[in-house]
Design a protein around this motif. Structure first.
Motif, short mmCIF file in Angstrom:
data_model
loop_
_atom_site.label_atom_id
_atom_site.label_comp_id
_atom_site.label_asym_id
_atom_site.label_seq_id
_atom_site.Cartn_x
_atom_site.Cartn_y
_atom_site.Cartn_z
N SER A 45 0.82 -1.23 0.00
CA SER A 45 0.00 0.00 0.00
C SER A 45 0.84 1.26 0.00
O SER A 45 0.59 2.17 0.79
CB SER A 45 -0.93 0.07 1.21
OG SER A 45 -1.45 -1.16 1.51
N ASP A 65 -1.33 3.96 -3.56
CA ASP A 65 -1.75 2.70 -2.95
C ASP A 65 -1.31 1.49 -3.79
O ASP A 65 -2.13 0.69 -4.22
CB ASP A 65 -3.28 2.70 -2.77
CG ASP A 65 -3.73 1.59 -1.84
OD1 ASP A 65 -2.91 1.15 -1.01
OD2 ASP A 65 -4.89 1.14 -1.98
N SER A 83 0.60 -2.06 -4.24
CA SER A 83 1.08 -3.24 -3.54
C SER A 83 1.47 -4.32 -4.53
O SER A 83 0.75 -4.55 -5.51
CB SER A 83 -0.01 -3.82 -2.62
OG SER A 83 -0.50 -2.86 -1.74
#
Ligand code: ATP
Ligand code: MG
Lengths: 312, 270, 290
Positions: B15, B28, B30
């Motif tokens: 994130s 954000d 990941s």
């Protein structure tokens, strides 16, 4: 190579002091001591790519440490020299946490400011003599022999020989190469795992050791020190020596110190003849002009020309 | 810093968000990278690829989120600490160590690896073994030199070992930077557009080096605008657009993904 | 106790107003060229010495002051043309050293021309000290504060409300793009030196009646100007104003309560603290390095 040439230089100095008038022997000592400071400064500025406008303060810390111990506690200058280097190193270590976070412009400002703060301390601290300084500083002795000008010259140049040998080994080691890498591309070096802040700190401290040891000898040789001996102008002089000889050159430090001291002497003798009204530190005008001219015409110092000539 | 065993290394990006004033450079994001794989990172100009590398390598601290290497948190560490943990990178604009030769540049990296980038009591340590050119020092320097030459040969620039870095052409700079990065034996290697500005021979050399690193178990993150080369060398690809991760998968899947094609074409139309 | 404290503050305001002028010169040059001009304090010295020397030779005070400011501006122009411009391709450190060389050279030159004796200059207007809540301001204070108002207002108007000012700001924000648009960076650099020197010279002229003028006053004034500029934020003209006053007041209060010798030390401690804790200064913008 540095070690051997340093030894040769020492031998030459040890030989000529017997024929040199004592006044010039004193100058030779001064050149040696300034060269020592400049070698340290070149490690920090030339190799690590940093700036210090406060090197005179470390020279002063070394001088005051040794002189204070000698005058107040009757401690031999031999030990005083070691203590001077240590205290200068400690001061540099403490200051490095402030100064070395900064670069270029701000680093220059910070070192200048710290140098002046240290000079204010010299002025204000009555225990170390305040504005009137310290008088009758004991000289170096070996047994019953008290150092004369010749002995100081030999001592100073012995330290130059050791100092340049050590610095020479350092700059050709991984340490020295890492410094060059930092000065060229700090982030690139860090990305390879080079701990640039630590290396810069160690170099800064080392430069203070050179300056501190030189200062300690200076105090005993001059037998009198006061805060004006370690002013901002002296820091500028050290920068000038670095620049004239070539920042990234160890022999440049010796050449720079020689040129600047010799120039000072010439100016002192010639200028009053030409301009009878000149007084005080009028040499500074010429030093400033030479500094500017060097940086414009020969930014990498005299030694860069010499090595080009050798190659050609 | 003890090195993490190569066989189990995994880079985990959780994130990560990076905001510059009003700009969301990374939003954000990941993903993770496994050992022995080449993870392509695609995206149009300004997508946030370099910023992502800056966050992973410790150059910039993310606004939120974190990065870890096999459970060891990297976020918050300095660039050199992250490097000591085994994550190193190259730069979109190569960073050269002017003042050193090509070989010496690689030796700096080798020494950083060997001494952990610090030289604890540096002056003393350097003084002790060297003497006036003592055999011990000469031996150590010869060993360093030999290893540097192997790396330079690997990158195809053995011939220019003694040249000053100031004299290199752009493509040669890229090759040297890659050799330098490989010298620290990284667990994770971040390459920011390593092919841009190279001639075809140099492209082949870099791709060969990337493949060799993968075989050695390095996790290679590869940012590259040359989509063809990227898709051919990558095992997996993630795609960023305006800071968001819009796709992740095998090269063939990603190449066919309409969202990805849209992002690139949309960018061209803008 | 309180009364004397108030007096220290008032004296600090006068000095601070002068520091602000020197600091404005720093900020101006730094904004336009990215360079810290170590010779800035010497421009103030030139202003002070020229005014005092001319007045001593019999010129009316205000005329001497005007010529002194012009002289400082000319020196600034020469510094740029002879020392900075020829080296404009150099790296940052080289340019720092060059301005350092200018500083030393100008001080030495002043020594040649004027010698070591302090020169005095009459206050610009006679009259009694101005009483203010139990403290007193010297009549010169009005001149000093007045010139602050004029200088800073003029700079503000220039940067915010003229085409050239906007162009300078654009050029500073993005040099390559600015030159594509034909914004003449080099001309701006030249004028930044001229104007900074004039403003510094004005500061020197203003302080001369208070402290008298000596060839070596530039170092102290320049250092105070640095501290004020860094304190306020090197890229902020309002910061220079605020920094100048803060420094002036702190120095006088610390010097008054403690001992005058520490004045400068206190100033530098502030500088160091600011550099470490808030390098962008009180009003400066935080800049991020990529
Ligand atoms: N230090 C910074 N300050 C402000 N904005 C930044 C900063 N660094 C990056 N950005 C912005 O963040 C966004 C992402 O930039 P980044 O350099 O990561 O893109 P990129 O994917 O590497 O692009 P390219 O392919 O052109 O290299 C851009 O909009 C950029 O302008
Ligand atoms: Mg990028």
């Amino acid at each position: 190579m540095y070690g051997r040439t340093g030894l040769v230089l020492l031998v030459v100095v040890a030989a000529i002091v017997w024929i040199l008038p004592s006044y010039y022997t004193g100058l030779l000592t001064l050149i040696g001591l300034y060269a020592l400071v400049t070698i340290g400064l070149n490690l920090f500025m030339g190799y690590a790519g940093q700036v210090s406008l406060g090197q005179a303060a470390f020279f002063g810390v070394g001088a005051y440490t040794s002189a204070t111990f000698a005058v107040k506690a009757n401690i031999t200058p031999w030990l005083g020299m070691v203590l001077g280097a240590i205290v200068a190193a400690l001061v540099a270590y403490a200051l490095s946490f402030v100064a070395l976070r900064l670069r270029e412009n701000l680093l220059a400002l910070a070192t200048l400011a710290l140098g002046i703060v240290i000079n204010v301390v010299f002025n204000q601290w009555d225990f170390i003599g305040g504005t009137s300084g310290l008088k009758d500083i004991p000289g170096f002795t070996i047994g019953s022999f008290t150092f004369d000008q010749r002995a100081y010259a030999i001592l100073a140049w012995a330290l130059v020989a050791v100092g340049i040998w050590f610095a020479g080994n350092l700059v050709r080691s991984s340490f020295g190469r890492s410094l060059i890498a930092i000065s060229a591309g700090e982030l690139g070096a860090q990305a390879l795992g080079v701990h640039s802040e630590r290396l810069k700190r160690q170099t800064f401290v080392l430069s203070a050791v050179y300056a501190g040891a030189a200062g300690a000898i200076y105090a005993s040789q001059a037998s009198y020190i006061d805060p004006t001996s370690f002013s901002f102008l002296l820091s500028v002089n050290f920068v000038l020596m670095s620049v004239i000889g070539g920042l990234r050159s160890l022999w440049g430090a010796v050449i720079g110190a020689t040129v600047v001291v010799a120039l000072g002497q010439i100016l002192q003798n010639v200028v009053p003849v030409v301009l009878p009204s000149a007084r005080g530190d009028f040499q500074s005008f010429f030093l400033g002009v030479i500094l500017i001219a060097m940086l414009i015409l020969l930014p990498r110092g005299i030694t860069s020309r010499l090595s080009e000539a050798r190659r050609a | 810093m003890t090195a993490i065993p190569v066989a189990t290394a995994t880079l985990e990006v959780r994130s990560v968000t990076m905001r510059f004033g009003g700009v969301l450079a990374v939003d954000d994001v990941s993903f993770s990278a496994r050992t022995g794989e080449v993870l392509g990172v695609m995206g149009p100009n300004g997508a946030g690829k370099t910023t992502l590398f800056n966050v992973i390598s410790g150059v910039q601290r993310p606004t939120s989120g974190d990065v870890s290497l096999r459970g060891v948190r990297l976020t918050g560490r300095s660039v050199e600490d992250v490097a000591s943990c085994g994550v190193t990178r190259t730069f979109q604009t190569p960073v050269m160590f002017w003042g050193l030769t090509v070989r010496e540049s690689v030796e700096v990296a080798l020494a950083a690896r060997e001494f952990g980038g610090t030289y604890p009591p540096a002056p003393l340590r350097e003084l002790a073994p060297c003497g006036l050119g003592s055999p011990g020092r000469r031996h150590a320097q010869a060993a360093l030199r030999e290893r540097a030459d192997v790396l330079l040969a690997g990158a195809g620039i053995a011939a220019m070992a003694d040249r000053a870095t100031e004299s290199l052409a752009f493509g040669e700079e890229r090759l040297l930077e890659l050799a330098r990065a490989l010298a620290v034996e990284p667990t994770v290697l971040l390459l920011d557009e390593p092919l841009s500005g190279l001639n075809p021979d140099e492209v082949d050399a870099v791709i060969a080096s990337i493949r060799a690193a993968r075989t050695d178990g390095v996790a290679v993150l590869l940012v590259e605008h040359a989509v063809g080369e990227l898709l051919s060398v990558a095992d997996r690809v993630v795609v960023l657009d305006h800071g968001r991760m819009i796709a992740e998968g095998l090269p063939a899947q990603v190449a066919a993904d309409p969202v990805v094609i849209d992002a690139y074409i949309g960018d061209e139309l803008e | 106790m309180m009364a004397s404290l108030w007096q220290y503050v008032l004296s600090g305001v006068v000095d601070g107003a002068i520091f602000a002028l020197v600091a404005a010169g720093f900020v101006l040059i730094y904004q336009v060229t990215g360079l810290i001009n170590f010779a800035q304090g010497e421009f103030a010295m030139i202003g002070a010495m020229t005014a005092a020397a001319l007045a001593t030779a019999g010129m009316p005070t205000l005329a001497a002051a005007g010529i002194a400011v012009l002289a400082a501006a000319v020196v600034g122009a020469l510094c740029y043309l002879l020392a900075i411009r020829p080296a404009r391709k150099s790296t940052g450190v080289t340019l720092i050293f060059i301005t350092l060389g200018l500083d030393v050279a100008l001080r030495g030159l002043a020594l040649f021309v004027w010698g070591t004796n302090p020169l005095s200059l009459n206050a610009f207007s006679s009259g009694n000290a101005i009483a203010l809540f139990g403290g007193a301001l010297p009549p010169q204070a009005m001149w000093v504060l007045g010139s602050d108002v004029i200088v800073f207002a003029a700079l503000y108007l220039f940067f915010r409300h003229t085409y050239a000012g906007t162009a300078v700001r654009a050029a500073v924000a993005n040099p390559p793009i600015a030159s594509t648009f034909g914004i003449p960076l080099r001309t701006f650099a030249f004028w930044s030196f001229v104007v900074a020197a004039a403003i510094g010279g004005l500061g020197g002229v203003m302080i001369a009646p208070i402290t008298s003028a000596t060839y070596d006053m530039g170092l102290t004034l320049g250092l105070a100007g640095f501290v004020a500029a860094v304190l306020g934020g090197l890229d902020s003209l309002p910061g220079a104003l605020v920094g100048g006053f803060v420094l002036g007041i702190v120095e006088h209060v610390a010097g008054g309560l403690w001992s005058t010798g520490w004045e400068q030390g206190v100033g530098f401690l502030i500088l160091v603290l600011v550099l470490v804790l808030r390098p962008q200064g009180l009003l400066g913008r935080a800049t991020r390095r990529a």
